[in-house]
Design a protein around this motif. Structure first.
Motif, PDB file in Angstrom:
ATOM      1  N   LYS A   1      39.447  42.329  33.593  1.00 41.21           N
ATOM      2  CA  LYS A   1      40.793  42.083  33.086  1.00 41.21           C
ATOM      3  C   LYS A   1      41.630  41.473  34.199  1.00 41.21           C
ATOM      4  O   LYS A   1      41.283  41.566  35.384  1.00 41.21           O
ATOM      5  CB  LYS A   1      41.432  43.396  32.639  1.00 41.21           C
ATOM      6  CG  LYS A   1      40.729  44.051  31.490  1.00 41.21           C
ATOM      7  CD  LYS A   1      41.402  45.378  31.149  1.00 41.21           C
ATOM      8  CE  LYS A   1      40.542  46.108  30.143  1.00 41.21           C
ATOM      9  NZ  LYS A   1      40.506  47.529  30.385  1.00 41.21           N
ATOM     10  N   ARG A   2      42.750  40.894  33.829  1.00 39.87           N
ATOM     11  CA  ARG A   2      43.690  40.331  34.810  1.00 39.87           C
ATOM     12  C   ARG A   2      44.045  41.408  35.839  1.00 39.87           C
ATOM     13  O   ARG A   2      44.315  42.554  35.483  1.00 39.87           O
ATOM     14  CB  ARG A   2      44.940  39.857  34.085  1.00 39.87           C
ATOM     15  CG  ARG A   2      45.963  39.242  34.990  1.00 39.87           C
ATOM     16  CD  ARG A   2      47.138  38.726  34.156  1.00 39.87           C
ATOM     17  NE  ARG A   2      48.111  38.094  35.003  1.00 39.87           N
ATOM     18  CZ  ARG A   2      49.185  38.717  35.494  1.00 39.87           C
ATOM     19  NH1 ARG A   2      49.424  39.969  35.177  1.00 39.87           N
ATOM     20  NH2 ARG A   2      50.024  38.075  36.266  1.00 39.87           N
ATOM     21  N   ASN A   3      43.988  41.051  37.105  1.00 37.70           N
ATOM     22  CA  ASN A   3      44.299  41.909  38.262  1.00 37.70           C
ATOM     23  C   ASN A   3      43.258  43.001  38.543  1.00 37.70           C
ATOM     24  O   ASN A   3      43.426  43.774  39.479  1.00 37.70           O
ATOM     25  CB  ASN A   3      45.692  42.539  38.149  1.00 37.70           C
ATOM     26  CG  ASN A   3      46.783  41.498  38.217  1.00 37.70           C
ATOM     27  OD1 ASN A   3      46.650  40.496  38.914  1.00 37.70           O
ATOM     28  ND2 ASN A   3      47.857  41.716  37.486  1.00 37.70           N
ATOM     29  N   GLU A   4      42.189  43.080  37.767  1.00 38.40           N
ATOM     30  CA  GLU A   4      41.147  44.080  38.010  1.00 38.40           C
ATOM     31  C   GLU A   4      40.325  43.659  39.230  1.00 38.40           C
ATOM     32  O   GLU A   4      40.086  42.481  39.482  1.00 38.40           O
ATOM     33  CB  GLU A   4      40.240  44.199  36.784  1.00 38.40           C
ATOM     34  CG  GLU A   4      39.237  45.320  36.864  1.00 38.40           C
ATOM     35  CD  GLU A   4      38.427  45.496  35.575  1.00 38.40           C
ATOM     36  OE1 GLU A   4      37.500  46.316  35.600  1.00 38.40           O
ATOM     37  OE2 GLU A   4      38.703  44.824  34.569  1.00 38.40           O
ATOM     38  N   TYR A   5      39.871  44.660  39.988  1.00 40.18           N
ATOM     39  CA  TYR A   5      39.081  44.400  41.192  1.00 40.18           C
ATOM     40  C   TYR A   5      37.592  44.410  40.873  1.00 40.18           C
ATOM     41  O   TYR A   5      37.091  45.315  40.213  1.00 40.18           O
ATOM     42  CB  TYR A   5      39.375  45.451  42.266  1.00 40.18           C
ATOM     43  CG  TYR A   5      40.745  45.284  42.876  1.00 40.18           C
ATOM     44  CD1 TYR A   5      40.924  44.454  43.976  1.00 40.18           C
ATOM     45  CD2 TYR A   5      41.850  45.927  42.339  1.00 40.18           C
ATOM     46  CE1 TYR A   5      42.180  44.274  44.535  1.00 40.18           C
ATOM     47  CE2 TYR A   5      43.114  45.751  42.883  1.00 40.18           C
ATOM     48  CZ  TYR A   5      43.266  44.929  43.986  1.00 40.18           C
ATOM     49  OH  TYR A   5      44.506  44.743  44.521  1.00 40.18           O
ATOM     50  N   LEU A   6      36.906  43.413  41.399  1.00 40.27           N
ATOM     51  CA  LEU A   6      35.443  43.377  41.364  1.00 40.27           C
ATOM     52  C   LEU A   6      34.908  44.149  42.563  1.00 40.27           C
ATOM     53  O   LEU A   6      33.895  44.828  42.484  1.00 40.27           O
ATOM     54  CB  LEU A   6      34.971  41.919  41.412  1.00 40.27           C
ATOM     55  CG  LEU A   6      33.476  41.656  41.459  1.00 40.27           C
ATOM     56  CD1 LEU A   6      32.805  42.185  40.194  1.00 40.27           C
ATOM     57  CD2 LEU A   6      33.216  40.164  41.621  1.00 40.27           C
ATOM     58  N   LYS A   7      35.619  44.057  43.683  1.00 43.88           N
ATOM     59  CA  LYS A   7      35.220  44.726  44.916  1.00 43.88           C
ATOM     60  C   LYS A   7      36.464  45.104  45.697  1.00 43.88           C
ATOM     61  O   LYS A   7      37.443  44.370  45.688  1.00 43.88           O
ATOM     62  CB  LYS A   7      34.360  43.776  45.767  1.00 43.88           C
ATOM     63  CG  LYS A   7      33.761  44.457  46.975  1.00 43.88           C
ATOM     64  CD  LYS A   7      33.474  43.479  48.095  1.00 43.88           C
ATOM     65  CE  LYS A   7      33.105  44.194  49.355  1.00 43.88           C
ATOM     66  NZ  LYS A   7      34.130  45.093  49.875  1.00 43.88           N
TER      67      LYS A   7
END
Length: 178
Positions: A24-30
């Motif tokens: 989602k928008r602004n979600e962190y992958l890492k």
């Protein structure tokens, strides 16, 4: 055709992607302090790779459609990284694990040559970026990035481009107007 496009096509044709994920928008992958040894193909959306010091965030790379991204330091040394990778908008990614990727690269001399070419290109890009930050004016940095990656200005918010160019959003705004 550039080496990254060739690599992506080969991984597609051999059906080596482990999975697909959506952010989602602004979600962190890492996030800082974690290990991430995957390589990601951006199918849609955009991401930024950045570090944080005690005062501010410093954007060091972007990923958007048809780009490969990774926490390269963590990928190479399998240790925790200081990098954050964050989606700037809804983003779809394909994922290949380090194990599957390294097996693929080791499977032929052509694949090894392709990987070496990609790494060499990345090192040269990073050297050019460092030189730009140290020796070029804000206008010169803006012009060089606009010429090299015009799509960046359609995909990425100005505040993140300004961070990448090591200038304030206000300076970027003035340069774009001139």
């Amino acid at each position: 055709m550039n080496p990254i496009s060739i690599l992506i096509d080969k991984i597609h044709s051999e059906n080596l992607w482990d999975k697909e994920i959506q952010l989602k928008r602004n979600e962190y992958l890492k996030v800082k302090g974690t290990i991430d040894t995957n390589i990601y193909l951006v199918e849609s959306g955009s991401l930024r790779i950045f570090v944080v010091d005690e005062y501010e965030e410093h954007t060091i790379r972007f990923g958007y459609k048809n780009n490969l991204i990774a926490s390269l330091d963590s990928f190479l040394n399998e240790k925790p990284s200081e990098l954050y990778i964050q989606a700037l908008k809804k983003t779809n990614l394909k994922v290949i694990s380090k194990e599957n990727y390294t097996n693929f690269i080791a499977s032929s001399a052509e694949n090894r040559k392709l990987w070496l070419s990609i790494l060499e290109s990345f090192v040269l890009q990073q050297m050019e970026r460092e030189r730009d930050i140290l020796t070029s004016s804000p206008m010169e940095r803006y012009t060089r990035v606009l010429k090299r990656s015009p799509q960046l200005f359609q995909e990425i918010p100005n505040k993140h481009i300004a961070s990448y160019l090591r200038m304030t959003p206000e300076t970027l705004s003035r340069i774009k107007k001139s």
